[in-house]
Design an enzyme around this catalytic site. Structure first.
Site, PDB file in Angstrom:
ATOM      1  N   GLN A 138      43.811  38.011  43.427  1.00 38.42           N
ATOM      2  CA  GLN A 138      42.753  37.026  43.147  1.00 38.42           C
ATOM      3  C   GLN A 138      43.364  35.631  43.066  1.00 38.42           C
ATOM      4  O   GLN A 138      44.193  35.367  42.193  1.00 38.42           O
ATOM      5  CB  GLN A 138      42.087  37.392  41.811  1.00 38.42           C
ATOM      6  CG  GLN A 138      40.975  36.454  41.389  1.00 38.42           C
ATOM      7  CD  GLN A 138      40.488  36.785  39.976  1.00 38.42           C
ATOM      8  OE1 GLN A 138      41.036  37.648  39.305  1.00 38.42           O
ATOM      9  NE2 GLN A 138      39.455  36.098  39.532  1.00 38.42           N
ATOM     10  N   SER A 182      42.860  30.589  39.847  1.00 39.36           N
ATOM     11  CA  SER A 182      43.456  29.569  38.970  1.00 39.36           C
ATOM     12  C   SER A 182      44.503  28.729  39.693  1.00 39.36           C
ATOM     13  O   SER A 182      45.166  29.205  40.611  1.00 39.36           O
ATOM     14  CB  SER A 182      44.136  30.241  37.776  1.00 39.36           C
ATOM     15  OG  SER A 182      43.188  30.882  36.982  1.00 39.36           O
ATOM     16  N   GLU A 231      34.489  41.074  36.049  1.00 41.57           N
ATOM     17  CA  GLU A 231      35.586  41.031  35.078  1.00 41.57           C
ATOM     18  C   GLU A 231      35.063  41.318  33.672  1.00 41.57           C
ATOM     19  O   GLU A 231      35.668  42.044  32.898  1.00 41.57           O
ATOM     20  CB  GLU A 231      36.267  39.653  35.131  1.00 41.57           C
ATOM     21  CG  GLU A 231      37.497  39.556  34.239  1.00 41.57           C
ATOM     22  CD  GLU A 231      38.220  38.228  34.388  1.00 41.57           C
ATOM     23  OE1 GLU A 231      37.558  37.229  34.727  1.00 41.57           O
ATOM     24  OE2 GLU A 231      39.438  38.198  34.171  1.00 41.57           O
ATOM     25  N   GLU A 255      39.971  28.759  23.243  1.00 40.86           N
ATOM     26  CA  GLU A 255      39.079  27.600  23.069  1.00 40.86           C
ATOM     27  C   GLU A 255      37.905  27.651  24.046  1.00 40.86           C
ATOM     28  O   GLU A 255      36.754  27.405  23.664  1.00 40.86           O
ATOM     29  CB  GLU A 255      39.863  26.296  23.268  1.00 40.86           C
ATOM     30  CG  GLU A 255      40.842  25.975  22.151  1.00 40.86           C
ATOM     31  CD  GLU A 255      42.140  26.777  22.209  1.00 40.86           C
ATOM     32  OE1 GLU A 255      42.371  27.484  23.214  1.00 40.86           O
ATOM     33  OE2 GLU A 255      42.920  26.703  21.246  1.00 40.86           O
TER      34      GLU A 255
END
Lengths: 405, 372
Positions: free
Chosen positions: A129, A132, A248, A367
């Site tokens: 994948q 990112s 996911e 976060e």
């Protein structure tokens, strides 16, 4: 409340169990690859996935026309549980079968489905994948890898991806790239299939605190891929990416104990030391972290119930990772406090302690998860955004200006 | 696999919420701080709804439901800080028998469980909460049918018609049903930080009672049920505290935006949600174990106590701080939830001893032999 199987589930479980019983002699070990023996390890695990697929136990939720069994997520959970119980590994290509294949099924062309799904299922071709980037993690839509259309309709990729599991032995990657910088950032991305052995692709392992290289960095330098490599609409890649992320979430909901962080495992590490087992501070810390892990376990059963009823766990399921990481950090600290510096030498606890700081950010930082849950579950207002409606290239200019000010 | 509430349980929960909404118990909680007689009393509500006999088998005049059902009602009571007296009463109904049990089940008499904490892997004695300090007091002693000893901070004891007292005969725990109006029993009501709980210290001086047949396991189970109930009350208070906090964070503006949009506020409220959902899962675990897996019930009930206690500690402080200074004033409701949190965490052995028991159960299972 009933933690037992329904009659149909019990029947399915028996079928899985007897297949494992008949085949487990040929299964590889549970551990990771030993240094210098990676290729043999990968080959063994490929064979094992192929065997599972032939038995009908890989990609069970995929439709039958693509080699799956057309069963529900609960059947996948039963397989995972039985494999764990028998002490044998599951499939090699968890990301491909669990997330990327389903994305191709949802958005791919007929030709793509025909070409890619069967070899993926049999582990002849493993997938990775490529989402990112070094400068786009929490804000995934900020990716900078570019795909430029060529006069012949092919695409040229330039940029860098990171945190790419299995890239070093993957045949294909699903890559999110920017195809239009003149529109706001969510509207100018597309999804592509890229062969990992294409010219212009460079893969470098990324070592972590544990010393292992679980991830890779992947570089694209003028890497050309054909026109028909696009998955879903051009400039509609964000919607395709959301599909992947939805799968996911399902995978996380169905396997919240998958990290192996269990209260009884940590208690056993302390039980062997009679002084520790009688120490009030040790017991208090153990009692608190064990409570968190028990909560995680039974929250998992609530998620499974939601899945069994045909739904998805709520967005708050993402908090399971926060609890798992928090409790496991507390456990690692406690066990190392009891054992002393020896615990930091090689072994189970050193690995746990070194693995957790990275896990805290994997699959979304704490976060960003708290933002997402606060907004979706509690209905809290979003923070004002400075990037809304601004074309991506102008936004980049603003960011550069801000950084140099 | 089905790990959610049944339709009946959802209905029970809704009916409880409805029944408890008719009196403004939160306002009464504030008034009771200055005048104890203003404390709400929802015994009639409990009686009318059949909660008094909730855990009593049908053939003995009860409703025949299980621990999870009781915890669901306790959670609803916790939402509104409603004094329903079930924390003392329901564990008592697990031990009483005969005529007394029927009276308790029907709500003709109010019971109060005068508890003793079961032994742990480290401390082999049955003990009671001390009036102050860390050293636990010995459970009252039993000689024939006479009980002698002192038990502190007993929930719902101040208004009880029957006490179900745990006393030790030699080393063996027994449950003894005692009428508090008789000689040799002194019930001293205590003014508490959270006046929604009619608490008392209870003293027995050769007080005569009826020794019932409950075994040590039955008595330990009653203790665990009490842990589950106080935890459930806490969980309900957390739910209410979170709703109020979220509501206010959407209404209040600073620097031109709602305070709930700031990460500092949002993340703290999500932390309340995380602790709350964990506690809810632990309540289901305790309810499931109480019904279907008794050997895990001690672990489950105490884990629930720990999880819900931590959730309420955090949620009640967060409720105050989200509101800013006004949240810490007498007129505001937030301090009433804070008072509930502060007292609850120190009753029935306290949350710290519950954490210790969670560890003790797991260590024992792992084969630990703690050093003396």
């Amino acid at each position: 409340m009933d933690l037992n199987d329904t009659p149909e589930q019990a029947e399915y479980r028996a079928k899985v169990r007897s297949w494992i019983e008949a085949n487990k002699a040929g299964a590889p070990g549970l551990g990771g690859a030993e240094l210098g023996k990676e290729e043999a390890w990968i080959a063994e695990r490929r064979d094992w996935q192929r065997k599972l697929a032939e038995g009908g136990f890989a990609g069970v939720t995929w439709p039958a026309e693509f080699g799956g069994q057309g069963l529900g997520p609960i059947n996948q959970v039963i397989i995972t549980q039985e494999l764990q119980e028998a002490g044998v590994p599951g499939i090699l290509d968890v990301i491909g079968i669990g997330m990327l294949g389903p994305t191709v099924i949802a958005h791919g062309t007929d030709d793509q489905k025909q070409r890619y799904l069967a070899p993926m299922l049999a582990a002849d071709e493993v997938w990775c994948q490529l989402f990112s980037e070094p400068a786009a993690g929490s804000d995934l839509a900020g990716i900078q890898t570019k795909a430029e259309v060529q006069p012949d309709g092919s695409w040229k990729l330039n940029g860098q991806k990171v945190w790419t599991t299995n890239a070093h032995f993957a045949s294909y990657g699903l890559i999110l790239a920017r195809t239009n910088s003149d529109v706001p950032k969510h509207k100018g991305m597309s999804m592509f299939i890229v062969p990992m052995d294409a010219e212009g692709v460079t893969i470098r392992p990324l070592r972590q605190i544990t010393g292992e290289a679980e991830f890779n960095e992947v570089f694209f330098d003028d890497c050309v891929i054909p026109a028909d490599a696009v998955v879903g609409p051009v400039d509609g890649g964000w919607m395709v990416a959301l599909t992947t992320l939805l799968f996911e979430r399902l995978a996380i909901g169905a396997g919240s104990e998958g990290f192996g962080y269990r209260a009884d495992r940590f208690a056993a590490a302390i039980a062997s030391d009679p002084v520790a087992a009688a120490d009030h501070d040790v017991r208090h810390r153990l009692g608190k972290l064990a409570t968190d892990l028990l909560a995680l376990r039974f929250t998992g059963f609530r998620h499974l119930t939601a899945i069994e009823r045909g739904g998805l766990p709520g967005s708050e399921a993402a908090l399971g990772k926060v609890t798992a990481v928090k409790a496991a950090i507390a456990a690692g600290d406690l066990i190392a406090d009891v054992i002393g510096p020896d615990a930091l030498a090689e072994g189970e606890w050193a690995y746990l302690i070194s693995f957790l700081p990275g896990l805290k950010s994997a699959g979304g930082t704490e976060e960003i998860l708290r933002n997402m849950v606060g907004e979706r579950v509690l209905g809290l207002p979003t923070e004002p955004r400075l990037d809304k409606g601004i074309p991506f290239n102008e936004l980049r200019a603003l960011e550069k200006e801000g950084a140099s000010a | 696999m089905n790990f959610e509430l049944s339709d009946e349980q959802n209905a029970l929960q809704e009916a409880a919420r409805d029944a408890l909404s008719r009196i403004d118990t939160v306002a009464a909680a504030r008034e009771a701080l200055e005048d104890e007689s203003k404390r709400a009393d929802l015994w009639e509500t409990a009686e009318a709804a059949g909660w008094t006999g909730l855990l009593v088998p049908e053939e003995q005049g009860g409703v025949g439901l299980g621990p999870l059902d009781a915890m669901l009602i306790a959670a609803e009571a916790g939402r509104t800080l409603a004094p329903v007296a079930l924390l003392g009463h329901l564990p008592a109904t697990l031990l009483a028998e005969g005529d007394e049990l029927q009276q308790l089940a029907a709500g003709e008499k109010r019971g109060a469980f005068v508890p003793a904490m079961p032994p742990t892997d480290l401390d082999h004695a049955w003990t009671v909460d001390p009036q102050s300090g860390l050293r636990r007091s010995p459970a009252p002693s039993l000689d024939g049918n006479k009980v002698t000893g002192r038990v502190h901070w007993v929930p719902d004891a101040a208004k009880a018609d029957l006490l179900v007292v745990i006393a030790v005969d030699g080393t063996e725990p027994k449950a003894v049903v005692i009428d508090p109006s008789q000689g040799g029993v002194k019930v001293e009501p205590v003014v508490s930080y959270d006046q929604t709980r009619p608490m008392a210290h209870v003293e027995f001086d050769a007080a005569e009672g009826k020794v019932v047949s409950a075994s040590a396991d039955d008595i330990a189970r009653a203790w665990s049920v009490a842990q589950g109930l106080i935890a459930a009350e806490s969980l309900g208070s957390v739910e209410e505290a979170l709703e109020r906090s979220v509501q206010y964070s959407k209404e209040r503006y600073t620097f031109g935006r709602q305070i709930g949009s700031y990460q500092a506020v949002k993340h703290a409220l999500v932390e309340v949600l995380r602790l709350m959902e964990n506690a809810r899962s632990l309540m289901y675990y305790a309810g499931w174990a109480g019904q279907d897996s008794p050997e895990q019930f001690t672990l489950a009930a105490h884990a629930f106590r720990v999880g819900a206690g931590e959730a309420l500690d955090f949620a009640s402080r967060e409720l105050i701080s989200v509101h800013g200074g006004i949240g810490a004033t007498w007129e505001h409701d937030a301090p009433l939830f804070f008072r509930r949190a502060q007292l609850s965490r120190r009753l029935l052995g306290g949350t710290a001893s519950a954490a210790d028991r969670v560890a003790g159960e797991l260590l024992a299972e792992a084969g630990a032999r703690p050093a003396a």
